[in-house]
Motif scaffolding. Structure first.
Motif, PDB file in Angstrom:
ATOM      1  N   ASP A   5       0.875  -1.171   0.000  1.00 11.65           N
ATOM      2  CA  ASP A   5       0.000   0.000   0.000  1.00 11.65           C
ATOM      3  C   ASP A   5       0.915   1.224   0.000  1.00 11.65           C
ATOM      4  O   ASP A   5       1.560   1.529   1.009  1.00 11.65           O
ATOM      5  N   PRO A   6       1.007   1.949  -1.110  1.00  7.04           N
ATOM      6  CA  PRO A   6       1.970   3.056  -1.202  1.00  7.04           C
ATOM      7  C   PRO A   6       1.680   4.206  -0.253  1.00  7.04           C
ATOM      8  O   PRO A   6       2.537   5.072  -0.052  1.00  7.04           O
ATOM      9  N   GLU A   7       0.476   4.217   0.349  1.00  5.90           N
ATOM     10  CA  GLU A   7       0.146   5.269   1.305  1.00  5.90           C
ATOM     11  C   GLU A   7       0.643   4.953   2.716  1.00  5.90           C
ATOM     12  O   GLU A   7       0.633   5.824   3.585  1.00  5.90           O
ATOM     13  N   MET A   8       1.074   3.715   2.950  1.00  3.16           N
ATOM     14  CA  MET A   8       1.502   3.338   4.294  1.00  3.16           C
ATOM     15  C   MET A   8       2.718   4.140   4.780  1.00  3.16           C
ATOM     16  O   MET A   8       2.717   4.630   5.929  1.00  3.16           O
ATOM     17  N   PRO A   9       3.770   4.314   3.967  1.00  9.16           N
ATOM     18  CA  PRO A   9       4.898   5.120   4.451  1.00  9.16           C
ATOM     19  C   PRO A   9       4.486   6.543   4.829  1.00  9.16           C
ATOM     20  O   PRO A   9       4.972   7.090   5.826  1.00  9.16           O
ATOM     21  N   ARG A  10       3.580   7.123   4.047  1.00  6.71           N
ATOM     22  CA  ARG A  10       3.126   8.485   4.351  1.00  6.71           C
ATOM     23  C   ARG A  10       2.459   8.548   5.716  1.00  6.71           C
ATOM     24  O   ARG A  10       2.743   9.452   6.520  1.00  6.71           O
ATOM     25  N   VAL A  11       1.570   7.595   5.995  1.00  8.81           N
ATOM     26  CA  VAL A  11       0.873   7.585   7.283  1.00  8.81           C
ATOM     27  C   VAL A  11       1.873   7.445   8.428  1.00  8.81           C
ATOM     28  O   VAL A  11       1.807   8.166   9.429  1.00  8.81           O
ATOM     29  N   CYS A  12       2.815   6.523   8.284  1.00  9.25           N
ATOM     30  CA  CYS A  12       3.786   6.302   9.360  1.00  9.25           C
ATOM     31  C   CYS A  12       4.664   7.529   9.583  1.00  9.25           C
ATOM     32  O   CYS A  12       5.019   7.848  10.727  1.00  9.25           O
ATOM     33  N   GLU A  13       5.006   8.217   8.511  1.00 10.37           N
ATOM     34  CA  GLU A  13       5.819   9.426   8.654  1.00 10.37           C
ATOM     35  C   GLU A  13       5.016  10.559   9.270  1.00 10.37           C
ATOM     36  O   GLU A  13       5.522  11.307  10.115  1.00 10.37           O
ATOM     37  N   GLU A  14       3.760  10.705   8.870  1.00  2.00           N
ATOM     38  CA  GLU A  14       2.937  11.779   9.423  1.00  2.00           C
ATOM     39  C   GLU A  14       2.706  11.595  10.921  1.00  2.00           C
ATOM     40  O   GLU A  14       2.645  12.572  11.675  1.00  2.00           O
ATOM     41  N   TYR A  15       2.579  10.343  11.356  1.00  3.50           N
ATOM     42  CA  TYR A  15       2.371  10.069  12.776  1.00  3.50           C
ATOM     43  C   TYR A  15       3.697   9.878  13.519  1.00  3.50           C
ATOM     44  O   TYR A  15       3.693   9.696  14.736  1.00  3.50           O
ATOM     45  N   ASP A  16       4.800   9.905  12.782  1.00  2.00           N
ATOM     46  CA  ASP A  16       6.142   9.778  13.353  1.00  2.00           C
ATOM     47  C   ASP A  16       6.265   8.517  14.206  1.00  2.00           C
ATOM     48  O   ASP A  16       6.712   8.557  15.352  1.00  2.00           O
TER      49      ASP A  16
ATOM     50  N   GLY B 225      10.584   1.946  -0.733  1.00  2.50           N
ATOM     51  CA  GLY B 225      11.532   2.616   0.149  1.00  2.50           C
ATOM     52  C   GLY B 225      11.332   2.368   1.632  1.00  2.50           C
ATOM     53  O   GLY B 225      10.691   1.404   2.055  1.00  2.50           O
ATOM     54  N   PHE B 226      11.892   3.276   2.435  1.00  2.00           N
ATOM     55  CA  PHE B 226      11.844   3.179   3.889  1.00  2.00           C
ATOM     56  C   PHE B 226      11.445   4.530   4.471  1.00  2.00           C
ATOM     57  O   PHE B 226      11.645   5.568   3.849  1.00  2.00           O
ATOM     58  N   THR B 227      10.912   4.501   5.675  1.00  2.00           N
ATOM     59  CA  THR B 227      10.750   5.730   6.444  1.00  2.00           C
ATOM     60  C   THR B 227      11.967   5.863   7.357  1.00  2.00           C
ATOM     61  O   THR B 227      12.789   4.950   7.451  1.00  2.00           O
ATOM     62  N   ASP B 228      12.068   6.978   8.057  1.00  2.00           N
ATOM     63  CA  ASP B 228      13.191   7.159   8.982  1.00  2.00           C
ATOM     64  C   ASP B 228      13.145   6.158  10.133  1.00  2.00           C
ATOM     65  O   ASP B 228      14.168   5.882  10.758  1.00  2.00           O
TER      66      ASP B 228
END
Length: 221
Positions: free
Chosen positions: A126-137, A169-172
């Motif tokens: 789900d390409p939106e998953m990294p965005r959600v995880c980054e937004e919620y840190d 990719g990856f999140t931080d």
């Protein structure tokens, strides 16, 4: 090696190994001792058998990995989230709560209701998953899986795990999970053992590694 902060819990080389305990709110899950439909009973299990025995993280599964069952859609997982949230609110132990899902909608709903970490069993299919995880840190465990949102499953051959982990990719705060156990009908015990022998290779991403061992298949106990 990058250190990941999971809601105040340090994960990485600077810290001791962290233990993830599993709670299932899916009646079809095969490991009966971890399956609960009643939030009160589930909370007692978490406090006594998971956190009480040293678990740092409680990972909540909303559906079974068993291939005999149909995969749940996002709205069906959301229907089961209430039990998970009631359990979280009823526990007294100190642990980081992780939601196991492949849908960004479910992850976002869980994070809004008290969860602090995500365990993505489809590896950002789900390409939106990294965005959600980054937004919620939040920290997110990314499992090596074929890029199929409708059917999560472990990558069989260790040489193919790299491509799966690099998808989207990856999140931080990503933790990599090479994926062991019964996610794939084609993955053999020897595949798991080879992956285990080569765990050091996955440290090449410079990120903490989650080792999720299936006791029945891998340890034969």
């Amino acid at each position: 090696m990058r250190t990941v902060d999971a809601a105040g819990l340090g994960i990485g080389d600077e810290y001791p190994p962290r233990i993830m305990g599993v709670l299932n709110v899916s009646e079809e899950s095969p490991y009966d001792p971890s399956v609960f439909a009643d939030p009160g009973e589930a909370a007692a299990y978490v406090d006594d058998e998971l956190v009480g025995e040293g678990a740092d993280i409680v990972d909540v599964g909303l559906e079974s990995a068993n291939k005999r069952f149909e995969v749940l859609a996002a709205d069906e997982e959301l229907d089961r989230l209430d039990t998970a949230v009631e359990t979280l609110e009823s526990t007294s132990g100190d642990a980081v709560w992780s939601i196991e899902t492949r849908y960004h909608e479910v992850a976002e709903a869980a994070l809004d209701r008290g969860f602090e970490m995500v365990n993505d069993i489809c590896g950002f299919a789900d390409p939106e998953m990294p965005r959600v995880c980054e937004e919620y840190d939040v920290a997110v465990s990314k499992m090596a899986s074929p890029p199929d949102l409708e059917r999560p499953g472990a990558v069989e051959k260790p040489d193919d795990i790299y491509d799966a982990l690099e998808l989207n990719g990856f999140t931080d705060k990503t933790i990599v999970d090479p994926a062991f156990g019964g996610w794939s009908e084609d993955k053999t015990v020897e595949d798991d053992r080879e992956t285990f022998r080569r765990l050091r290779e996955f440290r090449g991403y410079g990120r903490p590694v989650l080792v999720s061992i299936n006791r029945k298949n891998f340890l034969r106990t």
